[in-house]
Write an enzyme that holds these catalytic residues in place. Structure first.
Site, short mmCIF file in Angstrom:
data_model
loop_
_atom_site.label_atom_id
_atom_site.label_comp_id
_atom_site.label_asym_id
_atom_site.label_seq_id
_atom_site.Cartn_x
_atom_site.Cartn_y
_atom_site.Cartn_z
N SER A 12 0.84 -1.22 0.00
CA SER A 12 0.00 0.00 0.00
C SER A 12 0.87 1.26 0.00
O SER A 12 0.53 2.25 -0.64
CB SER A 12 -0.96 0.01 1.19
OG SER A 12 -0.27 0.20 2.40
N ASN A 13 2.01 1.22 0.70
CA ASN A 13 2.91 2.39 0.66
C ASN A 13 3.51 2.55 -0.73
O ASN A 13 3.66 3.67 -1.22
CB ASN A 13 4.02 2.23 1.70
CG ASN A 13 3.60 2.73 3.07
OD1 ASN A 13 3.42 3.92 3.27
ND2 ASN A 13 3.39 1.81 3.99
N ARG A 64 22.49 -14.05 3.47
CA ARG A 64 21.95 -12.73 3.10
C ARG A 64 22.71 -12.14 1.93
O ARG A 64 22.10 -11.57 1.00
CB ARG A 64 22.02 -11.77 4.29
CG ARG A 64 21.04 -12.08 5.38
CD ARG A 64 21.07 -10.99 6.47
NE ARG A 64 20.31 -11.46 7.64
CZ ARG A 64 18.98 -11.42 7.70
NH1 ARG A 64 18.28 -10.93 6.69
NH2 ARG A 64 18.36 -11.89 8.75
N MET A 89 10.38 -6.47 4.52
CA MET A 89 10.55 -7.08 5.82
C MET A 89 11.83 -7.89 5.96
O MET A 89 11.92 -8.81 6.78
CB MET A 89 9.34 -7.97 6.13
CG MET A 89 8.02 -7.23 6.08
SD MET A 89 7.99 -5.76 7.12
CE MET A 89 7.68 -6.49 8.70
N ARG A 90 12.83 -7.64 5.12
CA ARG A 90 14.12 -8.31 5.26
C ARG A 90 15.14 -7.34 5.80
O ARG A 90 15.15 -6.15 5.43
CB ARG A 90 14.60 -8.87 3.91
CG ARG A 90 13.62 -9.77 3.23
CD ARG A 90 13.27 -11.00 4.03
NE ARG A 90 14.42 -11.88 4.27
CZ ARG A 90 14.39 -12.88 5.15
NH1 ARG A 90 13.33 -13.09 5.90
NH2 ARG A 90 15.45 -13.64 5.31
N LEU A 92 18.75 -5.85 5.78
CA LEU A 92 19.80 -5.72 4.75
C LEU A 92 21.16 -5.63 5.42
O LEU A 92 21.31 -5.02 6.49
CB LEU A 92 19.52 -4.48 3.90
CG LEU A 92 18.21 -4.56 3.09
CD1 LEU A 92 17.80 -3.17 2.60
CD2 LEU A 92 18.34 -5.53 1.93
N ASN A 106 13.42 4.48 4.10
CA ASN A 106 12.55 3.46 4.68
C ASN A 106 11.46 4.15 5.48
O ASN A 106 11.66 5.24 6.02
CB ASN A 106 13.33 2.54 5.61
CG ASN A 106 12.44 1.45 6.23
OD1 ASN A 106 11.67 0.80 5.54
ND2 ASN A 106 12.55 1.28 7.53
N HIS A 108 8.91 3.48 8.73
CA HIS A 108 8.76 2.61 9.90
C HIS A 108 7.54 3.09 10.68
O HIS A 108 7.40 4.30 10.91
CB HIS A 108 10.03 2.69 10.76
CG HIS A 108 9.96 1.84 11.99
ND1 HIS A 108 10.11 0.47 11.97
CD2 HIS A 108 9.75 2.17 13.29
CE1 HIS A 108 9.99 0.01 13.20
NE2 HIS A 108 9.78 1.01 14.02
N ASP A 144 16.43 0.45 11.55
CA ASP A 144 15.44 1.50 11.87
C ASP A 144 16.10 2.71 12.53
O ASP A 144 15.59 3.26 13.49
CB ASP A 144 14.35 0.91 12.77
CG ASP A 144 13.56 -0.16 12.06
OD1 ASP A 144 13.07 -1.07 12.73
OD2 ASP A 144 13.49 -0.10 10.82
C1 GRF Z 1 2.65 -1.89 7.42
O1 GRF Z 1 2.63 -2.41 8.73
C2 GRF Z 1 3.28 -0.54 7.44
O2 GRF Z 1 3.02 0.12 8.66
C3 GRF Z 1 4.75 -0.83 7.31
O3 GRF Z 1 4.83 -2.00 6.50
C4 GRF Z 1 3.59 -2.74 6.59
C5 GRF Z 1 3.02 -3.09 5.24
O4 GRF Z 1 2.94 -1.92 4.50
N1 GRF Z 1 5.43 0.27 6.69
P1 GRF Z 1 2.52 -1.99 2.92
O5 GRF Z 1 1.01 -1.98 2.88
O6 GRF Z 1 3.07 -3.29 2.34
O7 GRF Z 1 3.12 -0.76 2.33
#
Ligand code: GRF
Length: 195
Positions: A12-13, A64, A89-90, A92, A106, A108, A144
């Site tokens: 979504s982002n 990795r 979600m990996r 780096l 990024n 967060h 982060d």
């Molecule tokens: C969400 O938990 C968002 O807060 C974090 O990544 C997760 C998935 O986001 N940034 P997205 O919909 O895949 O961008």
């Protein structure tokens, strides 16, 4: 400028970023890549006409550097100037990050430096915080961390569940990240603050 976006899930982002890069925006999306070939965001990116790639991290089982070498082949082919992590979600390696110094962003879902890592909303609620939010930062070797490029705040509502708060923060993420990318791509490093 050429922007590549890394995702792991729904993206979504990524969609918010892709949709923002129109008109006089100094950047255009050139690739959306994922560590999961099944990531729903890949189809959504393709629907918007953005080239996609996937490198499944599982066959690399913890190697990795080998995963990142395969990912870099896809990235380098697209010649991006900026790399945006968006729900990626990996973790780096410092070596990979060093190669993108000053060009990797990024988002967060917490008000960093509060709550680096996972389960940020549950932790904010457990702490009794009255506000929460999200942060866009330059990526450095420390998880982060890195120079702050933007932050957005939302209220915590009594009886909020982590899902309630996550949804409220996610809506703000979709405003913050595009605003930060536009400013960053314009060469302006001053932080964006939204609330
Ligand atoms: C969400 O938990 C968002 O807060 C974090 O990544 C997760 C998935 O986001 N940034 P997205 O919909 O895949 O961008």
């Amino acid at each position: 400028l050429r922007v590549a976006i890394l995702i792991s899930g729904g993206g979504s982002n990524m969609l918010a970023l892709v949709r923002s890069m129109t008109g006089d925006h100094p950047a255009r999306p050139v690739l959306v890549a994922s560590n999961d070939p099944g990531a729903a965001g890949l189809a959504r990116a393709a629907e918007l006409g953005v080239p996609t790639a996937a490198v499944d991290h599982r066959p690399f089982r913890g190697d990795r550097a080998a995963f990142e070498a395969a990912l870099s082949e896809k990235l380098d082919a697209a010649r991006p100037d900026i790399l945006c992590l968006a729900g990626f979600m990996r973790i780096l390696t410092p070596g990979f990050v060093a190669g993108w110094e000053g060009r990797m962003l990024n988002i967060h879902p917490s008000l960093l430096p509060l709550y680096p890592g996972l389960d940020t909303h549950a932790r904010a609620l457990a702490a009794g915080d009255t506000e929460a939010g999200c942060t866009v930062h330059e990526v450095t070797a420390a998880l982060d961390d890195g120079p702050l490029l933007g932050q957005a705040r939302v209220p915590v509502v009594p009886d909020d569940t982590p899902a309630d708060l996550a949804a409220r923060v996610l809506t703000m993420e979709h405003r913050l990240y595009p605003a930060v990318l536009r400013r960053f791509a314009s060469g302006d490093r001053s932080p964006v603050h939204l609330s």
